[in-house]
Structures are given as structure tokens and as C-alpha cells.
Design a protein around this motif. Sequence first.
Motif, mmCIF file in Angstrom:
data_model
loop_
_atom_site.group_PDB
_atom_site.id
_atom_site.type_symbol
_atom_site.label_atom_id
_atom_site.label_comp_id
_atom_site.label_asym_id
_atom_site.label_seq_id
_atom_site.Cartn_x
_atom_site.Cartn_y
_atom_site.Cartn_z
ATOM 1 N N THR A 67 -0.507 5.709 1.430
ATOM 2 C CA THR A 67 0.606 6.318 0.807
ATOM 3 C C THR A 67 0.015 7.421 -0.605
ATOM 4 O OG1 THR A 67 1.952 4.476 1.222
ATOM 5 C CG2 THR A 67 2.952 5.893 -0.472
ATOM 6 N N ALA A 68 -0.832 7.133 -1.231
ATOM 7 C CA ALA A 68 -1.181 7.714 -2.134
ATOM 8 C C ALA A 68 -2.191 9.000 -1.676
ATOM 9 C CB ALA A 68 -2.174 6.924 -3.037
ATOM 10 N N ALA A 69 -2.806 8.803 -0.517
ATOM 11 C CA ALA A 69 -3.658 9.786 -0.057
ATOM 12 C C ALA A 69 -2.577 10.834 0.687
ATOM 13 C CB ALA A 69 -4.302 9.294 1.020
ATOM 14 N N ALA A 70 -1.454 10.405 1.054
ATOM 15 C CA ALA A 70 -0.702 11.378 1.610
ATOM 16 C C ALA A 70 0.045 11.965 0.775
ATOM 17 C CB ALA A 70 0.460 10.555 2.416
ATOM 18 N N GLU A 71 0.325 11.606 -0.461
ATOM 19 C CA GLU A 71 1.376 12.206 -1.391
ATOM 20 C C GLU A 71 0.238 13.334 -2.068
ATOM 21 O OE1 GLU A 71 2.154 9.041 -4.349
ATOM 22 O OE2 GLU A 71 3.852 8.283 -2.885
ATOM 23 N N LEU A 72 -1.178 13.187 -1.857
ATOM 24 C CA LEU A 72 -2.161 14.299 -2.552
ATOM 25 C C LEU A 72 -2.228 15.339 -1.414
ATOM 26 C CD1 LEU A 72 -4.916 11.965 -4.245
ATOM 27 C CD2 LEU A 72 -3.419 13.398 -5.217
ATOM 28 N N LEU A 79 -7.579 9.447 5.338
ATOM 29 C CA LEU A 79 -7.959 8.179 4.775
ATOM 30 C C LEU A 79 -9.081 7.719 5.469
ATOM 31 C CD1 LEU A 79 -7.810 6.283 2.207
ATOM 32 C CD2 LEU A 79 -6.187 4.955 3.802
ATOM 33 N N VAL A 80 -10.474 7.549 4.933
ATOM 34 C CA VAL A 80 -11.587 6.940 5.724
ATOM 35 C C VAL A 80 -11.673 5.571 5.210
ATOM 36 C CG1 VAL A 80 -14.038 7.177 5.588
ATOM 37 C CG2 VAL A 80 -12.780 9.275 5.520
ATOM 38 N N VAL A 81 -11.709 4.794 6.151
ATOM 39 C CA VAL A 81 -11.998 3.185 5.824
ATOM 40 C C VAL A 81 -12.965 2.675 6.748
ATOM 41 C CG1 VAL A 81 -10.235 2.745 7.645
ATOM 42 C CG2 VAL A 81 -10.916 0.998 5.804
ATOM 43 N N ARG A 122 1.887 -2.100 12.630
ATOM 44 C CA ARG A 122 2.811 -2.644 11.531
ATOM 45 C C ARG A 122 2.887 -1.681 10.348
ATOM 46 N NH1 ARG A 122 0.455 -9.003 10.991
ATOM 47 N NH2 ARG A 122 1.032 -9.356 13.198
ATOM 48 N N MET A 123 1.818 -0.457 10.468
ATOM 49 C CA MET A 123 2.020 0.337 9.275
ATOM 50 C C MET A 123 2.371 1.721 9.745
ATOM 51 S SD MET A 123 -1.378 0.688 6.732
ATOM 52 C CE MET A 123 -2.311 1.684 8.082
ATOM 53 N N GLU A 124 2.846 2.416 8.938
ATOM 54 C CA GLU A 124 3.351 3.768 9.156
ATOM 55 C C GLU A 124 1.897 4.591 8.508
ATOM 56 O OE1 GLU A 124 5.859 5.277 10.463
ATOM 57 O OE2 GLU A 124 6.670 3.406 10.965
ATOM 58 N N CYS A 125 1.684 5.791 9.348
ATOM 59 C CA CYS A 125 0.234 6.497 8.823
ATOM 60 C C CYS A 125 0.929 7.954 8.689
ATOM 61 C CB CYS A 125 -0.612 6.412 10.148
ATOM 62 S SG CYS A 125 -1.112 4.677 10.167
ATOM 63 N N PRO A 126 1.309 8.401 7.650
ATOM 64 C CA PRO A 126 1.731 9.711 7.512
ATOM 65 C C PRO A 126 0.431 10.632 7.467
ATOM 66 C CG PRO A 126 1.592 8.592 5.415
ATOM 67 C CD PRO A 126 1.416 7.506 6.257
#
Length: 251
Positions: free
Chosen positions: A84-89, A94-96, A120-124
Motif C-alpha cells: 500500500t505504501a509503495a503504491a502511494e509513492l 515491490l520487491v520481496v 487474498r491481497m489486492e495488488c495495486p
Amino acid sequence: MVRIGAHVDQDDPLAHAAARGADAVQFFLGDPQGWKGPVVSEGAALTTAADVDVYIHAPYVINVATANNRIRIPSRKLLSQHLTAAAELGAKGLVVHGGHVNAGDDPQIGFDNWRKVFERMECPIPVLIENTAGGGNAMARKLERIARLWDALDGLDVGFCLDTCHAHAGGEDLVDLVERVQAITGRIDLVHCNNSRDAFDSGADRHANLGSGQIDPELILAVCRAAGAPIIVETPGDGQGDDIAFLRKNL
């Protein structure tokens, strides 16, 4: 020309990019070894209005593959918060890390747990799973495991980050590596362009600048050319400017 940048400190990514001649940056949003949620510094927030591509690296502690609920459940939460924070930027991805299961566990548990994350997770923005250097029961060290992971994620929009140091240290030859990875994943979204301090198949995640280390720089260049993806160097900071200049000259 692909975008070429560096992993930099989160305090002032734009200043660090300018100092290195980078047109892309990657940084953490907080302590990479901690469980606290993401924190966006004033300097990091400035990247939203700049002509610099941004990638966020999730904390190293995240392991959504494990069967241990006390690690897996907080890992999912932390991954979602960083996404979420990465999308807002306005980050490109997002690397994991791929994570691992315990030595006695069936690896299929880890693959199935990864699928549950994306169900289960939204990926913006894209989540880019990165190959890792070590771990005997890792989800993304060997290509055979990455193939099983991608089979488990069939039908889901998941990206891939290819790290040259991790591949070398993890025991995967860089010759024709891009073709072999793309045959599995269908894509490479980002290249972590690093030399390796340690030997082939050592399992040691220790990066070196491109002109030093155990990997022939020509092999690293060949990976970058074949991938055709944006590049982030995660090499020692005092040599990142030279590494970026080397890539621009030779690509």
C-alpha cells in the motif's frame, strides 16, 4: 536505454540518485530487519513528483512461505502494508524475497502459502518475487523451485526480480540464465545487477561492485542485455556511481 539506478538510503533518495547519475532508485521504508510498518520519510515522499523510477524493497524478515503461523501471518500483514505504501509513492514494484520453509517441511506448503497471499491481497502495483542466494529449503533459490512456485501461482499476475549475485551464489549459471528464467516465469520485471564476493553455489548473499567479485562482468552485462528490464545495482555505495557508468557505457 533501460532505466538504471541504485539501492539507496531512504532519507533522501533523490539526492542519492543525483550523486550516482541514476534515473531509478530502490529503497526500504523502515528497518529491513524489523517488523514495524512502513515509514515514508520526507525525502522519500519527494520521489512521487520526480522523474525517477521508484522501487521499494520489502523487509528481509518477511517470509510468507513458512508453515510457522507466528511468522507467516505477520509477514502477510507487513507485505500488505508495504504494498500500500509503495503504491502511494507511485513505485513501479515491490520487491520481496521468496522465503523458505523449515528443513523438514514439504516445499509444497510454501508454494501453496504463496498462492494464498495473492488470492487474498489486492495488488495495486506489481509484487516482484526475487530469487535468493541461500537456504536449503528456499522457495526461489534454484530454478526448479521457482518453476514449482510459478506453477502454484498459475493465473496470477506476479512479477519477477532477477538478482545476478543471488543466482551465482545460489548455484545457477548466468550463461543463458535469462532464457531459462523467462521459460518459467514469462517475464523479468527488474534486474538486481550485482557481482558476488563469494564463489559459485556458496549460498552467501554478499554483493560486490561490478568490476570486482567472482562473476565475469561480461556475464553480468549479458544478463542485463538479454533481460531488457530496468536495472538496480545493490553494490557497495562508494562504487555505485562507477557501476552505473559502466552499465551505461557497455549496454
